[in-house]
Scaffold this active site. Structure first.
Site, PDB file in Angstrom:
ATOM      1  N   HIS A  83       0.822  -1.206   0.000  1.00  0.00           N
ATOM      2  CA  HIS A  83       0.000   0.000   0.000  1.00  0.00           C
ATOM      3  C   HIS A  83       0.860   1.261   0.000  1.00  0.00           C
ATOM      4  O   HIS A  83       2.052   1.210   0.285  1.00  0.00           O
ATOM      5  CB  HIS A  83      -0.989   0.038   1.172  1.00  0.00           C
ATOM      6  CG  HIS A  83      -0.397   0.299   2.515  1.00  0.00           C
ATOM      7  ND1 HIS A  83      -0.213  -0.690   3.448  1.00  0.00           N
ATOM      8  CD2 HIS A  83       0.043   1.447   3.118  1.00  0.00           C
ATOM      9  CE1 HIS A  83       0.312  -0.176   4.549  1.00  0.00           C
ATOM     10  NE2 HIS A  83       0.497   1.119   4.367  1.00  0.00           N
TER      11      HIS A  83
ATOM     12  N   HIS B  22       3.537  11.766  -7.694  1.00  0.00           N
ATOM     13  CA  HIS B  22       2.204  11.290  -8.036  1.00  0.00           C
ATOM     14  C   HIS B  22       2.116   9.783  -7.816  1.00  0.00           C
ATOM     15  O   HIS B  22       3.122   9.108  -7.659  1.00  0.00           O
ATOM     16  CB  HIS B  22       1.855  11.634  -9.495  1.00  0.00           C
ATOM     17  CG  HIS B  22       2.725  10.952 -10.501  1.00  0.00           C
ATOM     18  ND1 HIS B  22       3.877  11.523 -10.996  1.00  0.00           N
ATOM     19  CD2 HIS B  22       2.633   9.742 -11.116  1.00  0.00           C
ATOM     20  CE1 HIS B  22       4.440  10.713 -11.866  1.00  0.00           C
ATOM     21  NE2 HIS B  22       3.710   9.610 -11.947  1.00  0.00           N
TER      22      HIS B  22
ATOM     23  N   ARG C 296      -2.446  11.430   3.469  1.00  0.00           N
ATOM     24  CA  ARG C 296      -3.272  12.065   4.494  1.00  0.00           C
ATOM     25  C   ARG C 296      -4.343  12.891   3.801  1.00  0.00           C
ATOM     26  O   ARG C 296      -4.040  13.666   2.888  1.00  0.00           O
ATOM     27  CB  ARG C 296      -2.417  12.947   5.390  1.00  0.00           C
ATOM     28  CG  ARG C 296      -1.494  12.150   6.271  1.00  0.00           C
ATOM     29  CD  ARG C 296      -0.651  13.070   7.178  1.00  0.00           C
ATOM     30  NE  ARG C 296       0.128  12.278   8.085  1.00  0.00           N
ATOM     31  CZ  ARG C 296       1.339  11.773   7.797  1.00  0.00           C
ATOM     32  NH1 ARG C 296       1.888  11.995   6.624  1.00  0.00           N
ATOM     33  NH2 ARG C 296       1.984  11.055   8.688  1.00  0.00           N
TER      34      ARG C 296
ATOM     35  N   GLU D 106      -1.558  10.092 -12.014  1.00  0.00           N
ATOM     36  CA  GLU D 106      -1.349   9.857 -13.434  1.00  0.00           C
ATOM     37  C   GLU D 106      -2.176   8.650 -13.852  1.00  0.00           C
ATOM     38  O   GLU D 106      -2.148   7.612 -13.193  1.00  0.00           O
ATOM     39  CB  GLU D 106       0.135   9.591 -13.698  1.00  0.00           C
ATOM     40  CG  GLU D 106       0.472   9.432 -15.156  1.00  0.00           C
ATOM     41  CD  GLU D 106       1.967   9.215 -15.384  1.00  0.00           C
ATOM     42  OE1 GLU D 106       2.416   9.465 -16.497  1.00  0.00           O
ATOM     43  OE2 GLU D 106       2.675   8.784 -14.432  1.00  0.00           O
TER      44      GLU D 106
END
Length: 131
Positions: free
Chosen positions: A6, A72, A10, A122
């Site tokens: 993962h 990103h 926040r 993206e």
């Protein structure tokens, strides 16, 4: 061998973020854990085990500053043009589709979108190394 499981961001508003990621990428809540002071929400879809962890700090009332280190996260899709149209129709405000070439050949075709907290995402056409 290590396996990526993962990434965490926040967010200020849990419901707004869960709604965005569901609309944009079909991510749904896999688990939700509330603690004193913060809540963790894990999102995923059927395409991958990798999850997006949303951390909601209960005392946070101002938007988070991303600084200059965040770039990103990326998602690969089967039909980029259709997804771009769907994002636009859903009010998600995608940027224009861009094609990126290397040595005269298509390397990547993509667009960017921002989530409600300003994180850049993206969205790439499945092609080459982007699967």
């Amino acid at each position: 061998m290590a396996k990526a499981i993962h990434t965490m961001i926040r967010v200020l508003d849990e419901a707004r973020s869960v709604d965005f990621y569901q609309k944009a990428f079909g991510l749904t809540v896999a688990d939700r854990y509330e603690f004193d002071g913060f809540t963790l929400v894990y999102l995923r879809n059927e395409s991958a085990d990798f999850e997006l962890e949303l951390t909601i700090n209960h005392s946070q009332s101002e938007a988070y500053q991303h600084g200059d280190g965040y770039g990103h996260i990326a998602f690969a899709v089967e039909d980029l043009e259709a997804e771009h149209k769907r994002f636009a129709a859903s009010g998600l405000a995608p940027k224009d589709v861009v094609e990126f070439e290397r040595d005269g050949a298509l390397m990547a075709k993509f667009f960017f979108v921002q989530d409600p907290d300003g994180y850049k995402i993206e969205v790439l056409q499945q092609h080459g190394r982007y699967r």
